[in-house]
Design a protein around this motif. Structure first.
Motif, PDB file in Angstrom:
ATOM      1  N   UNK A 352     -37.306  65.847  24.967  1.00 17.01           N
ATOM      2  CA  UNK A 352     -37.800  66.788  23.959  1.00 17.01           C
ATOM      3  C   UNK A 352     -38.358  66.005  22.787  1.00 17.01           C
ATOM      4  N   UNK A 353     -39.247  66.705  22.062  1.00 16.89           N
ATOM      5  CA  UNK A 353     -39.870  66.074  20.900  1.00 16.89           C
ATOM      6  C   UNK A 353     -40.250  67.209  19.938  1.00 16.89           C
ATOM      7  N   UNK A 354     -39.989  67.029  18.671  1.00 21.21           N
ATOM      8  CA  UNK A 354     -40.339  68.066  17.690  1.00 21.21           C
ATOM      9  C   UNK A 354     -41.560  67.602  16.907  1.00 21.21           C
ATOM     10  N   UNK A 355     -42.492  68.497  16.804  1.00 20.07           N
ATOM     11  CA  UNK A 355     -43.711  68.185  16.064  1.00 20.07           C
ATOM     12  C   UNK A 355     -43.797  69.152  14.875  1.00 20.07           C
ATOM     13  N   UNK A 366     -44.537  78.528   4.147  1.00 21.55           N
ATOM     14  CA  UNK A 366     -43.947  78.567   5.500  1.00 21.55           C
ATOM     15  C   UNK A 366     -43.836  77.170   6.107  1.00 21.55           C
ATOM     16  N   UNK A 367     -42.864  77.037   7.008  1.00 18.56           N
ATOM     17  CA  UNK A 367     -42.694  75.777   7.754  1.00 18.56           C
ATOM     18  C   UNK A 367     -42.596  76.120   9.238  1.00 18.56           C
ATOM     19  N   UNK A 368     -43.255  75.304  10.074  1.00 16.41           N
ATOM     20  CA  UNK A 368     -43.242  75.538  11.528  1.00 16.41           C
ATOM     21  C   UNK A 368     -42.846  74.231  12.230  1.00 16.41           C
ATOM     22  N   UNK A 369     -41.839  74.333  13.098  1.00 16.34           N
ATOM     23  CA  UNK A 369     -41.454  73.204  13.978  1.00 16.34           C
ATOM     24  C   UNK A 369     -41.721  73.640  15.411  1.00 16.34           C
ATOM     25  N   UNK A 389     -25.573  75.848  14.980  1.00 18.68           N
ATOM     26  CA  UNK A 389     -26.547  76.665  15.696  1.00 18.68           C
ATOM     27  C   UNK A 389     -27.141  77.707  14.753  1.00 18.68           C
ATOM     28  N   UNK A 390     -28.463  77.956  14.917  1.00 17.49           N
ATOM     29  CA  UNK A 390     -29.102  78.966  14.059  1.00 17.49           C
ATOM     30  C   UNK A 390     -29.574  80.162  14.888  1.00 17.49           C
ATOM     31  N   UNK A 391     -29.187  80.194  16.166  1.00 18.16           N
ATOM     32  CA  UNK A 391     -29.442  81.373  16.973  1.00 18.16           C
ATOM     33  C   UNK A 391     -30.888  81.616  17.317  1.00 18.16           C
ATOM     34  N   UNK A 392     -31.682  80.557  17.388  1.00 14.89           N
ATOM     35  CA  UNK A 392     -33.091  80.707  17.736  1.00 14.89           C
ATOM     36  C   UNK A 392     -33.306  80.058  19.092  1.00 14.89           C
ATOM     37  N   UNK A 393     -34.020  80.758  20.004  1.00 11.87           N
ATOM     38  CA  UNK A 393     -34.137  80.229  21.363  1.00 11.87           C
ATOM     39  C   UNK A 393     -35.582  80.125  21.818  1.00 11.87           C
ATOM     40  N   UNK A 394     -36.545  80.156  20.887  1.00  7.42           N
ATOM     41  CA  UNK A 394     -37.953  79.996  21.237  1.00  7.42           C
ATOM     42  C   UNK A 394     -38.362  78.548  20.997  1.00  7.42           C
ATOM     43  N   UNK A 396     -40.867  77.563  19.411  1.00 10.16           N
ATOM     44  CA  UNK A 396     -41.443  77.409  18.069  1.00 10.16           C
ATOM     45  C   UNK A 396     -40.470  78.008  17.062  1.00 10.16           C
ATOM     46  N   UNK A 397     -40.112  77.207  16.048  1.00 14.81           N
ATOM     47  CA  UNK A 397     -39.252  77.685  14.962  1.00 14.81           C
ATOM     48  C   UNK A 397     -40.132  77.847  13.703  1.00 14.81           C
ATOM     49  N   UNK A 398     -40.147  79.080  13.190  1.00 15.39           N
ATOM     50  CA  UNK A 398     -41.004  79.338  12.023  1.00 15.39           C
ATOM     51  C   UNK A 398     -40.120  79.813  10.874  1.00 15.39           C
TER      52      UNK A 398
END
Length: 2047
Positions: A352-355, A366-369, A389-394, A396-398
């Motif tokens: 995995x890699x976060x951009x 706004x911030x997008x990962x 955990x922040x409960x996000x499963x997509x 893209x995190x916005x």
């Protein structure tokens, strides 16, 4: 001085120095704006850590950040991990360490746990991927190869069963069959074609199983990946093959029809096995298909290099993710079909890699990962912030609006069942964000009502915060009493104040100031207490969502307050667990519910006086919505269908809003076919009239009320057939360009786009595009790089997703090409004079024009009518043809055709070559020739414009014609060749022809050659091998065919060996018989009995030997078995039968084919008598002996019989037959004892058949019907008195005997009647008694009578009178004590009374050991004695046999058993001509008897006889040849000769050789011409030796003879005038001068001797004995090599009598005859000899170890190299600077001190030779120091070899009580003849002084001492161990060796010695030879590097084979006895013996 200032200066100075030292590094390390950042993993632990409990594990986790992050290990639930002593530790550098542990210490929570590594600093936290730790406890496990059941012809898959608890760690490495052949995994393409294949998953695949495979077994070898341990399976798997009876439809034998395979793989590494486990008959056909993803359509699997199908198994190498999917295997045969589905998931490692990895966002932006991940499969995506955990499963995190709390570390986790991966990114806040800070605030205050209050709060922050005020949680607004104000100070702080005028009690409470900005909040609270009664401010209605926690504080005023309580329904809280009440008035209710918690709550405040206040709070609980799950059905819907769903909200407060979204966009009724309707307040329905592609997606229902909102999602899948996004169209491309055609389609599922190309030129049938370098399809786009005309055609693009029929489009791709010739240049040939056609084909766009050029000139057919041009239009271009009618040489030219069209031009060339036949080769020469080949060379001729294809070499025998030729074909490029397969010694004619493609040339001129001879190529014919007897075979054969002789045959080598062994053949040579057709024959002797031998024969000529014939195998005649049958055992069956069993003797000892076995048996007491023995033959290995005597001990032997006779008998065994009932008593008497008594007596049965247990006496009154009376009598009683009888009444008596078996037969009846008259009668019977010698004997005589009878005895007729040995017992018996032989005879007993008399006679036999037998000599031969044996006449006991004892005069006693009936006995294998002693003893069952007289005799044979001189000696000018065959051997074979010579005028003899073999000629070399010599020959055989002396004169140089000597004395004095040299004056007459000088010298020496003697007499001489004896003993020991003292040397005389003082280094001792190296240099060598090593003179102070000379033999080192004796490590070779050096074999004396002058104490030491590193004497030496069998390094020669001469030792006998020990020549047992026959002239001499024994001469040399004179014949007593196994004369240590010379040239008389071997030659395998011919040792030799002398030796084992029998050797005990017999010998002689060598003492007298 101001001290603080001083300190400050120092500090500044120190800081400056530190700054300078630090330099730029300090500045770099901490830049002013250091980049601070959150943690990032540098080294993240892997997903899985498996380890063995024996190894442990370390898990490393490293992270970077600024500041450096802290590493913490946590569990999967987030709790921190600590140390567990001995099991888990966290090291200081952050590693998680699991030390090795014992199996019993395993803990699941430690060793089987999911861990993670957490890194944190002040900017955030990150967590590593999950680390699955698994410790594996080493457990014993076994693997099993399982049997596989398979139908013949099918493929089998043998599985290896691995226990489940190790299956994760153990994998199959290889399979091993029963022959040990290993089958490994092999990915090579060729491996898939073989019979066996190890599949990637570890199974063994065997294709096309046949019946032969059922016999093989297989084991799997597994490897444990953690421990590395490999092991073979405990069981062997086999194939159980069934033969089908009829047809069988495919049967599945797997895990049902579904098998799920998951592979974890490293990209491009893993291989997959898909099984299709079906069998059938006939063998089925397998097809594999793969389903198109998401559809039921399938495509056949394309097989290529990566995807293979082996039988029914599909193997995918280097699997890729695209290989995932569902596969179907279809199995069919003629009977039926079956199918297997397999789902394959190819897993790729997750990453995995976060951009972007870091972003800085301003507040509110706004911030997008975006999480980018790879791998397969991916099950979940999740996000964490700072480890939570922040409960996000997509993916893209916005974050819509960044707040202060959003900054930190974000992580994306991707997971599947096997592994996980994570990536981290950091969110930083942009700008300057300083959260609010309360800088100054009010404190708690207590006051009286009335005055005003001023509360102040100061806050700072950026941006500037706003401050608000609250009282009891309610915001304070300005009013008439409350005033809030604020201002900003200069430095940006905000000051806010609250003024309360005229404070009331009700104003008390909790005041709070809140500073708030967009980046944060800060607050401060404190109480204001106002004295007064309790007061509660009004509380507003509180609304709270169900499930949350209610926190409310009672707003109380007044002071002091004693208590604050909450009530509900007048009940004080808490009333349940959810409620908590605190003293400060706070009420908390957890997990609020409407039913239980919606109510009015009352707060009551009281003070101490009891005043109270109450306030109410109404709590309203709101319920948020909760949506019930819904979906659109499990199967995807199709377009055009109707779909819909309901959103029902069963829980939640109304009113409620329900809305729908699709892919996050709101759905509006009426748009895009959607219809929404509200069925009721809680239900909304969604319906879609006609599904389209746009309706596919994620539908979300959102329900909202005041309490909150809820949402639920469901996905709608709509199957959409493909539709074009981009449809391809026809394209045209320029040739060579990169073409690209796009083809894109959409649909659901996503269509697969494939391209195909039309077959042929028209569309219709298409085939898949072959994957190639220039054609590829990427995402539907067809790429053709560098497009060519071949790529032109129709192409089909097809989009398929399983919905509908799919899309397809056909396009034409055309390539516009300029003309092109595929062949740019080619050669074309034509034969001269024939027509030719040249063609050019140009491809490209038409029209194309073509022109022709010839040699770059335009060719115009009009100018030459031989040329014609034609053109033909083709589909691909144009073909142009140029025709030539008749080719000429000028047509050899370059023709060019040029093609042109609108797009360009091209040209092609044709090189025209006109060809003809070649010319003939010339200059044919012969380079080399052999027997079968000839090497030729020639010059290359003109090739006719066509390359020479070949040359043909023609050859024939000279007499044949050229029509009968052989040919050799040679490539045309060579001019040399070899003609092979010729016959040797044959004349040939040879010529050569050249050939090209056109034809052949004429033949060259012929050459004539004759081939060389060769070894025969044919094998001898008609070979027959026939046995002659048990040890001899006759071989007959005929020559090879005449054509295969290859020359003239000289003879044959006949080789033979034991069959079936690896030994080499032993060859014998047979000369060729010239008679035509005559058979050759040879007898092979001394072979083993009944042994198969292989015989080969090869012919030889002068070139060499031919091929070996085929092996002929034959057995020698059968012999008798040499070993008896083994395991002989007997079993008694009955009283007359015994079973005997045995095991055949070993096969190798049978010596033939065992035909029968003989069982020899007899009763044990008759066993000695051969005549009483019985024999039974049988072929089986057991037999039953019948008709045996009952209850008798039998002795048995078993032997095997072959055609050769009876074999060795087994050891006797014994068995006793069973008892039976006895026979009747042999006799009965009834004697009247009175009127009422009768005495019955009886004799025992002759055959008792057992042990008699009792007798039964029967009595019966005669004539009456009375009953028979019985009376039992004990077995030892032989009489019975019957009483109470009636007078005068007859009675009948009889007796029976009984054994344990029963009662026997009755005796005869006897009648008697009682009477008053009782006559004298004897109840005993006549009997024979046997007594053993020296034991007592008793003879009974029981008598009755009245009156009592008188008993008398007569012995041998003489009245008995009692004496010491014999007396009469009271019962009448006679007792004889200690019986002797004379007691044997008749004894009669007489009983007499007044009525009658009676008598009986006994016979006494005395058994005694035999007396001495008579031994007489019957005959003698050279090696045997025959003796007669007769027993002593006086022997009474039967004789069982004789023992014959015999020994040679000096040997061991040996024995031989002789049977009793053997009249004569031969004693064989005796020594020839030797004395023997013989005596015999007899033996019987008592024991061995007395010995006979000793018989002294000797075998026949005499010592050698002298030959005639002319037959023996043949003289030449510088040598003499000795013909030893002229000697007669005297009847005993000759063993060897000793040869000595000297010039006639010399005194001392030179020994030439002491081991000359008798059957050779011998040449004595290096003699001077025209000189008289004496020759002494000593001939030895076992009977003794003979010495012969001869005079001879060598011839002159020209071959003439010299005049005989005028010599009366025989001393060689020459009475002639000596001629003087020319330079000497005439008056110097040597005849006068020499005697004069000699006289003067003698007188001078005499005076010196007298002087010395007188001076000695004055000293107190303690030495005893005569002086000359002392000197003789001390100085004249000949211990060195050839160390004879030369008394003519005046330069030695002055040394006589010299004795060293105590502390001086000893000079050379005169008379001890040793050479030092400096003597050699001075030219004063005493004698010659192979001196190899030189040593310093010994000094007693320097090496005390020399006193230990008689130690045990040194331990042998590696190989043949032995350590130095006496520890003298420096004793190898000469070193520079060593002046007084001792050479080997030198003797030196220990005379350092006065007391050592005693001659009895003087000790001689001898240095030993060390050649090749050996030290110590060789075997057989007097002082043997080496292990037995060690090859002594001795120089010897035999055969016709010359020997170097050497001065030998002069013998001096010690006198005056001193004795010497001599070792006589070896191999002779009878030196008694020495004196009388003048034998044994030469002995090796060793001194014995002071009780010490030292070696005699060294191994090189012998002491030629003479034997004692006639009058002292036995003074030199008998020699020592004659049977020593060596052939050298004297003390030489060779063991029957022969030199290389004689080995190489047997009997050829060659005088040259063999060449010396290289230095450091291995001594162990070369024969001993010293080729040095010089009489002196040169100074150069002494100085040079002393490498080992080249000795040729043989292996000692070979030597031992040749040695005589070991029985000739003596034991130490016998030697001792021999010495004790020698009265004049030394009394304290110590013997040392190694290898059987010992010493015999001799008394030597002066000669």
């Amino acid at each position: 001085m101001n001290k603080p200032n001083e300190r400050l200066k120092w500090l500044m100075l120190y800081a400056a120095v530190a700054l300078i030292a630090c330099g730029s590094q300090c500045l770099a390390a901490n830049p002013p704006d250091a980049d601070q950042k959150g943690p990032v993993f540098l080294k993240e632990p892997t997903n899985r850590i498996d380890f063995s409990n024996s190894t442990g594990a370390e898990i490393e986790c490293k992270a970077s950040g600024n500041p450096m992050p802290e590493i913490i290990w946590i569990r999967s639930d987030g709790t921190a991990v600590g140390d567990v002593p001995g099991l888990r530790q966290i090291s200081s550098d952050g590693k998680l360490v699991f030390p090795p542990f014992r199996a019993e210490d395993y803990r699941q929570e430690v060793h089987a746990q999911v861990y993670a590594c957490l890194a944190r600093n002040q900017f955030g936290s990150i967590i590593s991927r999950d680390v699955h730790v698994r410790a594996v406890v080493s457990q014993f496990y076994i693997t099993e190869a399982e049997n596989e059941y398979v139908i013949k012809g099918n493929a089998a898959v043998v599985k290896c069963k691995i226990p489940s608890f190790v299956a994760d760690f153990v994998q199959v490495e290889a399979w091993v069959d029963e022959e040990g052949i290993e089958l490994w995994r092999n990915n090579a393409t060729s491996a898939y074609d073989g019979k066996y294949l190890v599949l990637p998953s570890g199974e063994l695949h065997i294709r096309e199983v046949g019946p032969e495979d059922g016999y093989k077994s297989y084991q799997c070898r597994t490897k444990h990946r953690l421990t590395g341990e490999t092991r073979l399976s405990a069981t062997k798997g086999r194939l159980v093959i069934t033969e089908p009876v009829g047809s069988v439809s495919p049967q599945l034998n797997g895990n049902g029809n579904q098998e799920h395979i998951t592979l974890t793989r490293v990209p491009k590494m893993g291989s997959v096995t898909l099984m299709c486990p079906a069998q059938a008959y006939p063998v089925p056909f397998f097809r594999w298909y793969k389903f198109i993803e998401g559809t039921t359509r399938k495509q056949a699997v394309v097989l290529n290099d990566r995807v293979k199908q082996v039988s029914g198994t599909l193997i995918i190498k280097d699997a890729v993710v695209d290989d995932s999917g569902k596969y179907l295997c279809v199995v069919n045969n003629s009977v039926g079909g079956e199918s297997v589905e397999t789902v394959l998931t190819v897993t790729a490692p997750l990453s995995a890699n976060i951009d972007p990895p870091t972003q800085t966002i301003d507040f509110g932006r706004p911030a997008v990962f975006t999480c980018q991940y790879t791998g397969n499969p991916i099950k979940t995506v999740s996000w964490m912030k700072d480890g939570k955990a922040i409960g996000h499963s997509e993916p893209v995190l916005r974050i819509e609006s960044v707040k202060k709390e959003d900054k930190g570390m974000y992580q994306c986790f991707v997971r599947n069942d096997q592994e996980s991966a994570e990536a981290s990114a950091e969110l930083k806040l942009g700008g300057r964000f300083d959260p609010p800070v309360i800088r100054q605030a009010f404190q708690e205050e207590t006051m009286e009502p009335g005055p005003s209050v001023f509360l102040k709060c100061v806050a700072g922050g950026n941006p500037t915060p706003e401050i608000s005020w609250e009282l009891g949680g309610k915001k304070i607004a300005n009013n008439d009493r409350y005033q809030v104000g604020q201002y900003v100070t200069v430095n940006g702080d905000v000051v806010s104040y609250l003024n309360i005028t005229s404070v009331h009690t009700n104003d008390g409470g909790l005041y709070k100031c809140i500073a708030k900005s967009k980046v944060g909040v800060a607050e401060h609270s404190a109480k204001l207490n106002v004295y007064g009664l309790p007061y509660i401010r009004q509380m507003e209605k509180k609304a709270i969502v169900a499930g949350e926690t209610l926190i409310v504080t009672c707003p109380v005023a007044g002071y002091p307050i004693d208590s604050i309580v909450w009530e509900r329904d007048n009940r004080a809280l808490p009333i349940n667990r959810k409620q908590k009440v605190f003293p400060n008035g706070t009420l908390i209710i957890e997990n609020v519910e409407r039913n239980s918690d919606q109510a009015t709550y009352t707060c009551v405040a009281k003070n101490q006086e009891g005043y109270s206040a109450r306030g109410s709070l109404e709590v309203q609980v709101m319920v948020p919505p909760q949506i019930q799950a819904f979906d659109f059905g499990s199967e995807p819907a199709n377009t055009g269908e109707v779909s819909g769903s309901f959103c029902m909200v069963p829980k939640g407060d109304l009113p409620m809003e329900i809305r729908w979204t699709l892919n996050s966009a709101p759905i509006i009724t009426g748009e895009h076919g959607f219809s929404l309707s509200r069925l009721n307040p809680r239900t909304s329905s969604l319906s879609i009239d006609s599904l389209e592609a746009r309706h596919r997606g994620l539908y979300k229902c959102i329900a909202t009320n005041k309490a909150g909102s809820a949402e639920y999602s469901a996905e709608l899948h709509v199957n959409v057939p493909p539709r074009w996004i981009l449809e391809p169209t026809d394209k045209a491309f320029a040739q060579g360009s990169d073409a690209k055609v796009e083809c894109k389609a959409d649909g659901f599922p996503k269509p697969q786009v494939t391209w195909k190309k039309a077959v042929g030129d028209t569309p219709g049938e298409y085939k898949d595009l072959k994957k190639s370098d220039n054609i590829r399809v990427e995402e539907g786009t067809l790429h053709v790089d560098n497009i060519q005309k071949t790529n032109e055609g129709y192409y089909l693009c097809e989009a398929i997703n399983g919905i509908g029929s799919g899309l397809s489009a056909v396009i034409m791709i055309s390539v516009q090409a300029p003309p092109e010739f595929t062949e740019k240049l080619r050669n074309q040939t034509a034969r001269r004079g024939e027509p030719a056609v040249l063609q050019c084909e140009a491809k490209g766009e038409k029209p194309i024009g073509i022109l022709w050029n010839m040699n770059n000139m335009r060719l115009d057919p009009k100018n030459d009518n031989r040329y014609t041009i034609r053109e033909e239009i083709l589909s691909t271009g144009v073909m142009s043809s140029l025709s030539i009618k008749r080719t000429e040489r000028s047509d050899s030219a370059l023709f060019t055709c040029v093609a042109t069209n609108a797009f360009g031009s091209d040209d092609a060339s044709i090189n025209m070559i006109v060809q003809e036949v070649p010319e003939m080769p010339y200059a044919l020469k012969v380079l080399d020739k052999s027997g079968r080949s000839v090497q030729l060379s020639w010059a290359q001729p003109y090739d006719g414009n066509s390359p020479l294809v070949r040359y043909i070499i023609e050859f024939k025998r000279s007499r044949a014609s050229w029509s009968e030729i052989d040919r050799v074909i040679v490539p045309g490029h060579t001019t040399e060749a070899q003609v092979q397969k010729l016959s040797p010694a044959t004349t040939y004619n040879i010529r050569i022809v050249a050939e090209n493609a056109i034809g052949t040339s004429q033949s060259s001129e012929a050459v004539t050659i004759i081939t060389a001879e060769e070894a025969p190529s044919g094998k001898p014919q008609n070979i027959k091998v026939e046995p002659v007897n048990q040890t001899t075979m006759r071989v007959t054969w005929k020559p090879p065919p005449r054509t295969e002789w290859n020359g003239e045959i000289l003879g044959y080598y006949v080789g033979y060996k034991l069959s079936n062994t690896n030994s080499s053949y032993v060859f014998e040579t047979i000369n060729f018989i010239t008679e035509e057709g005559k058979e050759h024959n040879l007898e092979l002797q001394n072979l083993r009995v009944y042994t198969q031998y292989s015989v080969v024969i090869q012919a030889f000529n002068k070139i060499g030997a031919g091929p070996l014939s085929e092996e002929e195998k034959q057995f020698t005649a059968e012999g008798t078995p040499s070993q008896p049958p083994s395991d002989t055992a007997c079993t008694t069956l009955t009283s007359q039968t015994i079973r005997v069993g045995w095991v055949s003797p070993p096969l190798e000892s049978a010596n033939g084919v065992i035909k029968t076995y003989k069982v020899v048996y007899a009763p044990s007491d008759e066993w000695y008598d051969e005549t009483k023995r019985h024999y039974k033959k049988t072929a089986s290995s057991d037999t039953v002996l019948h008709g045996l005597k009952k209850y008798t001990n039998y002795t048995m032997q078993v032997l095997a019989t072959t055609a050769g006779g009876d074999g060795v008998r087994s050891v006797p065994i014994h068995c006793q037959t069973e008892p039976d009932v006895p026979e009747a008593p042999t006799d009965v008497k009834a004697l009247v004892m009175g009127n009422a008594a009768i005495l019955v007596s009886w004799r025992p049965p002759a055959q008792p058949n057992g042990i008699i247990t009792q007798y039964t006496v029967y009595s019966k009154a005669e004539g009456a019907e009375t009953e028979t009376k019985t009376q039992k009598v004990p077995h030892y009683q032989m009489s019975f008195e019957a009483t109470e009888l009636e007078k005068n009444k007859p009675y009948e008596f009889w007796v029976t005997a009984s054994t344990t078996i029963g009662e026997g037969q009755q005796s005869k009846s006897i009648v008697a009647m009682p009477s008053d008259q009782v006559p004298a009668k004897i109840a005993s019977f006549d009997d024979t008694f046997t007594a053993t010698f020296k034991e007592d004997a008793k003879m009974p005589c029981l008598a009755v009578g009245a009156p009592q009878p008188e008993i008398t005895w007569k012995i041998k007729g003489v009245e008995f009178s009692a004496n010491d040995r014999m007396r009469l017992l009271p019962d009448g018996s006679l007792l004889i004590k200690s019986v002797n032989r004379q007691d044997a005879g008749d004894y009669s007993c007489h009983a007499e009374n007044s009525i009658a008399k009676d008598s009986i006679t006994h016979k006494l036999i005395v058994l005694a050991p035999p007396q001495s037998p008579h031994v007489t000599l019957s005959a003698t031969t050279t090696d045997a004695l025959t003796v007669k044996l007769k027993p002593h006449e006086g022997d009474t006991a039967p004789l069982h046999g004789y023992t014959l004892h015999y020994k040679p005069e000096f040997g061991e006693w040996e024995t031989s058993e002789v049977s009793v009936d053997s009249q004569k006995h031969n004693i064989e294998s005796l020594l020839c001509g030797s004395r023997y002693q013989v005596y015999a003893t007899g033996f019987n069952n008592i024991g061995a008897g007395e010995a006979s007289d000793i018989l002294n005799t000797r075998t026949k044979g005499q010592k050698p006889k002298l030959p005639e001189k002319p037959r023996f000696i043949e003289v030449s000018s510088n040598s003499v040849s000795l013909h030893f065959k002229a000697w007669k051997d005297g009847g005993c074979p000759m063993s060897h000769f000793v040869v000595e010579s000297k010039k006639r005028d010399q005194i001392e003899w030179n020994q030439i050789s002491n081991n000359v073999k008798p059957d050779n000629n011998y040449v004595v070399l290096d003699l001077e011409p025209a000189t008289w010599y004496n020759l002494r020959i000593t001939a030895h055989n076992s009977a003794g030796f003979t010495v012969a002396e001869y005079d001879f004169a060598t011839l002159t140089v020209t071959g003439g003879t010299i005049a005989p000597l005028d010599d009366g004395t025989g001393h060689g004095n020459v009475h002639t005038r000596i001629r003087l040299p020319a330079w000497m004056p005439e008056w110097l007459d040597l005849n006068f001068m020499v005697p004069l000088i000699a006289t003067v010298v003698v007188v001078a020496v005499g005076i010196c001797v007298v002087c010395v003697a007188l001076s000695r007499r004055r000293a107190d001489d303690m030495r005893g004995g005569q002086k000359d004896v002392y000197y003789d003993v001390v100085y004249n020991q000949t211990m060195g090599p050839g160390a004879t003292l030369d008394k003519r040397r005046p330069d030695l005389r002055d040394e006589l009598g010299y004795i060293a003082p105590p502390n001086r280094k000893l000079p050379p001792v005169p008379g001890s005859n040793y050479n030092t190296c400096d003597r050699i240099k001075r030219g004063t060598v005493i004698s010659r000899g192979g001196l190899r090593s030189n040593h310093s003179t010994w000094d007693p102070r320097r090496n005390p170890n020399l006193y230990e000379e008689l130690k045990a033999p040194p331990v042998p080192m590696h190989g043949n190299h032995y350590g130095h004796a006496h520890g003298n490590a420096e004793c190898h070779y000469r070193h520079p600077g060593m002046e007084d050096e001792i050479c080997p074999y030198a003797t030196f004396h220990l005379l350092g001190f006065r007391e050592e002058m005693d001659p009895t104490k003087a000790m001689n030491f001898q240095t030993f030779p060390h050649q090749n590193g050996h030290a110590g004497p060789v075997p057989g030496h007097a002082g043997t120091m080496l292990p037995p069998g060690h090859p002594g390094h001795v120089h010897s020669r035999s055969g016709s070899q010359s020997m170097p001469r050497a001065n030998r030792y002069q013998r001096k006998n010690s006198q005056g009580g001193q004795s010497s020990i001599y070792t006589p020549a070896p191999e002779y047992d009878d030196p008694a003849n020495c004196a009388e026959e003048d034998q044994y002239r030469r002995y090796t001499r060793v001194n014995s002084q002071g009780g010490s024994l030292y070696s005699g001469p060294g191994p090189e040399y012998d002491d030629p001492a003479n034997c004692a004179p006639e009058e002292d014949q036995y003074g030199s007593q008998y020699g020592g161990p004659y049977g020593q196994p060596y052939d050298h004369y004297g003390s030489r240590g060779s063991m029957g060796r022969r030199s290389i010379g004689s080995a190489r040239n047997p009997g050829n008389g060659s005088p040259e010695p063999p060449p010396p071997p290289p230095r450091n030659h291995d001594m162990s395998n070369s024969s001993f030879n010293d080729s040095k011919e010089s009489n002196e040792i040169s100074e150069a030799e002494c100085d040079r590097d002393h490498g080992p002398r080249g000795n040729y030796g043989e292996d000692s084992s070979e030597a031992v084979k040749r040695s005589p029998q070991p029985k000739d050797q003596r034991t130490t005990e016998e030697m001792r006895k021999l010495i004790e017999r020698n009265e004049t010998g030394p009394k304290q002689l110590q013997l040392q013996q190694t290898n059987g060598a010992g010493f015999t003492a001799y008394d030597t007298m002066a000669v």
